[in-house]
Design a protein around this motif. Structure first.
Motif, PDB file in Angstrom:
ATOM      1  N   ALA A 182       0.827  -1.207   0.000  1.00 17.76           N
ATOM      2  CA  ALA A 182       0.000   0.000   0.000  1.00 17.76           C
ATOM      3  C   ALA A 182       0.861   1.257   0.000  1.00 17.76           C
ATOM      4  O   ALA A 182       0.480   2.287  -0.565  1.00 17.76           O
ATOM      5  CB  ALA A 182      -0.933  -0.005   1.204  1.00 17.76           C
ATOM      6  N   ARG A 183       2.050   1.159   0.612  1.00 15.11           N
ATOM      7  CA  ARG A 183       2.977   2.293   0.650  1.00 15.11           C
ATOM      8  C   ARG A 183       4.114   2.122  -0.346  1.00 15.11           C
ATOM      9  O   ARG A 183       5.002   2.964  -0.428  1.00 15.11           O
ATOM     10  CB  ARG A 183       3.543   2.449   2.066  1.00 15.11           C
ATOM     11  N   GLY A 184       4.083   1.038  -1.094  1.00  8.57           N
ATOM     12  CA  GLY A 184       5.126   0.796  -2.082  1.00  8.57           C
ATOM     13  C   GLY A 184       6.464   0.439  -1.488  1.00  8.57           C
ATOM     14  O   GLY A 184       7.507   0.765  -2.065  1.00  8.57           O
ATOM     15  N   VAL A 185       6.453  -0.269  -0.352  1.00  5.88           N
ATOM     16  CA  VAL A 185       7.695  -0.571   0.360  1.00  5.88           C
ATOM     17  C   VAL A 185       8.020  -2.060   0.279  1.00  5.88           C
ATOM     18  O   VAL A 185       7.255  -2.907   0.756  1.00  5.88           O
ATOM     19  CB  VAL A 185       7.609  -0.155   1.838  1.00  5.88           C
ATOM     20  N   LEU A 186       9.117  -2.393  -0.361  1.00  7.59           N
ATOM     21  CA  LEU A 186       9.725  -3.720  -0.336  1.00  7.59           C
ATOM     22  C   LEU A 186      11.216  -3.505  -0.502  1.00  7.59           C
ATOM     23  O   LEU A 186      11.689  -3.146  -1.588  1.00  7.59           O
ATOM     24  CB  LEU A 186       9.183  -4.621  -1.452  1.00  7.59           C
ATOM     25  N   GLU A 187      11.957  -3.693   0.569  1.00  9.35           N
ATOM     26  CA  GLU A 187      13.386  -3.432   0.535  1.00  9.35           C
ATOM     27  C   GLU A 187      14.087  -4.400  -0.425  1.00  9.35           C
ATOM     28  O   GLU A 187      13.811  -5.606  -0.406  1.00  9.35           O
ATOM     29  CB  GLU A 187      13.993  -3.572   1.936  1.00  9.35           C
ATOM     30  N   PRO A 188      14.975  -3.899  -1.262  1.00 11.34           N
ATOM     31  CA  PRO A 188      15.720  -4.787  -2.167  1.00 11.34           C
ATOM     32  C   PRO A 188      16.441  -5.904  -1.432  1.00 11.34           C
ATOM     33  O   PRO A 188      16.584  -7.014  -1.964  1.00 11.34           O
ATOM     34  CB  PRO A 188      16.703  -3.839  -2.855  1.00 11.34           C
ATOM     35  N   SER A 189      16.875  -5.631  -0.197  1.00 12.00           N
ATOM     36  CA  SER A 189      17.566  -6.660   0.583  1.00 12.00           C
ATOM     37  C   SER A 189      16.648  -7.836   0.904  1.00 12.00           C
ATOM     38  O   SER A 189      17.121  -8.957   1.146  1.00 12.00           O
ATOM     39  CB  SER A 189      18.111  -6.063   1.883  1.00 12.00           C
ATOM     40  N   ALA A 190      15.329  -7.591   0.906  1.00 12.17           N
ATOM     41  CA  ALA A 190      14.380  -8.663   1.218  1.00 12.17           C
ATOM     42  C   ALA A 190      14.301  -9.693   0.106  1.00 12.17           C
ATOM     43  O   ALA A 190      13.836 -10.815   0.319  1.00 12.17           O
ATOM     44  CB  ALA A 190      12.999  -8.076   1.486  1.00 12.17           C
ATOM     45  N   VAL A 191      14.763  -9.316  -1.095  1.00  9.41           N
ATOM     46  CA  VAL A 191      14.745 -10.253  -2.220  1.00  9.41           C
ATOM     47  C   VAL A 191      16.153 -10.482  -2.764  1.00  9.41           C
ATOM     48  O   VAL A 191      16.312 -11.022  -3.851  1.00  9.41           O
ATOM     49  CB  VAL A 191      13.806  -9.747  -3.343  1.00  9.41           C
TER      50      VAL A 191
END
Length: 296
Positions: free
Chosen positions: A47-56
């Motif tokens: 909803a806020r457009g947050v997915l850290e690159p480190s998470a993938v």
């Protein structure tokens, strides 16, 4: 063993896919919208457009199944906005994280046969143009949200899923409830084609796309030959030992479902052309097999 991140992993299809991948030895990461409860979960906020690159950063494949349920409630302007926003926003968020990670992550993105709209008797394959209507507009925007990764040369497949037959949700659950109450029967004329697929074959097809990064673009995840809706209603009634006589009129469906009734009554004679060409075989090939798998 590969590492696969799944959005929508708590949903009907996402949960079944997670179990199937874990059973064959893959490492499955669920992207969740809360604090992680263990090493198999990582947080994101679409909803806020947050997915850290480190998470993938250690992920080989992302399966993006996130999105508000289409048939969960009566369609209102607000719910239609959420259906569109949730899918487009989630896909944008995933794609940005993939690009920022700098890794060649395979993306299997959710999509739907709603792309084709109401097409009557027309045979539809992945080469067919988009139709009209709200869901057709949603699917075009949904798939278009991955354009940046496609343009960059990323491996992206769009899983245009049909009607997944399971007693726990989707199009079959309300039909089963109505049939048990003796109110089963065709929806509208009953002549519309329903592109059904069993949950087992839906999961197998998604695994097929995970394992085949050479398959890109839209892929129809449907059964071999879609039945007409009245055939589904009759078969369900026969299996439940209930009558299936009275059709549900369009006006009545609109009163209950709102504009979603028009989608239920749409005819989509969709064929799994690219799936078959890539060597996939259905385990539940007939309507009887699909419904037996769903109803037990």
């Amino acid at each position: 063993m590969i590492t696969i991140a799944i959005t929508g992993a708590s949903g009907l299809i996402g949960g079944a896919l997670s179990r199937a991948l874990a059973a064959r030895g893959d490492r499955v990461i669920a992207l969740v919208r809360r604090a992680p409860r263990g090493p198999s979960e990582r947080s994101w906020d679409p909803a806020r457009g947050v997915l850290e690159p480190s998470a993938v950063g250690d992920v080989d494949v992302i399966v993006n199944l996130a999105g508000a349920g289409v048939g969960d409630k009566r369609w209102s302007t607000e719910h239609k906005t959420e259906i569109l926003r949730s899918r487009v926003g989630a896909t944008h968020t995933v794609v940005r994280a993939i690009i920022s990670s700098g890794r060649p992550i395979r993306l299997v993105n959710g999509s739907a046969v709603g792309f084709y709209g109401d097409r009557g008797e027309e045979l539809l394959t992945e080469a067919s143009p988009a139709g009209t209507g709200f869901l057709a507009e949603v699917v075009r925007a949904w798939e278009g949200a991955a354009d940046e990764w496609v343009t960059a040369g990323g491996s992206v497949a769009f899983a245009r899923t049909g009607l997944v037959m399971t007693r726990d949700g989707g199009a079959l659950a309300p039909l089963v409830r109505a049939t048990r109450l003796g109110a089963g029967g065709p929806l509208g004329s009953g002549r519309q084609f329903w592109p059904v697929i069993s949950l087992r074959d839906e999961v197998r097809a998604l695994v097929h796309l995970i394992d085949r990064p050479d398959i890109t673009g839209p892929v129809n995840l449907v059964g071999l030959e879609p039945p007409r809706q009245r055939e589904v209603a009759t078969a369900v009634a026969r299996m439940l030992h209930r009558p299936a006589l009275l059709p549900a009129p369009r006006l009545g469906l609109r009163l209950v479902l709102g504009q979603f009734a028009d989608e239920i009554l749409a005819s989509q004679r969709v064929l799994p052309e690219r799936l078959l060409q890539s060597g996939f075989t259905h385990e539940d090939a007939s309507l009887q097999a699909v419904l037996t798998r769903a109803l037990g």
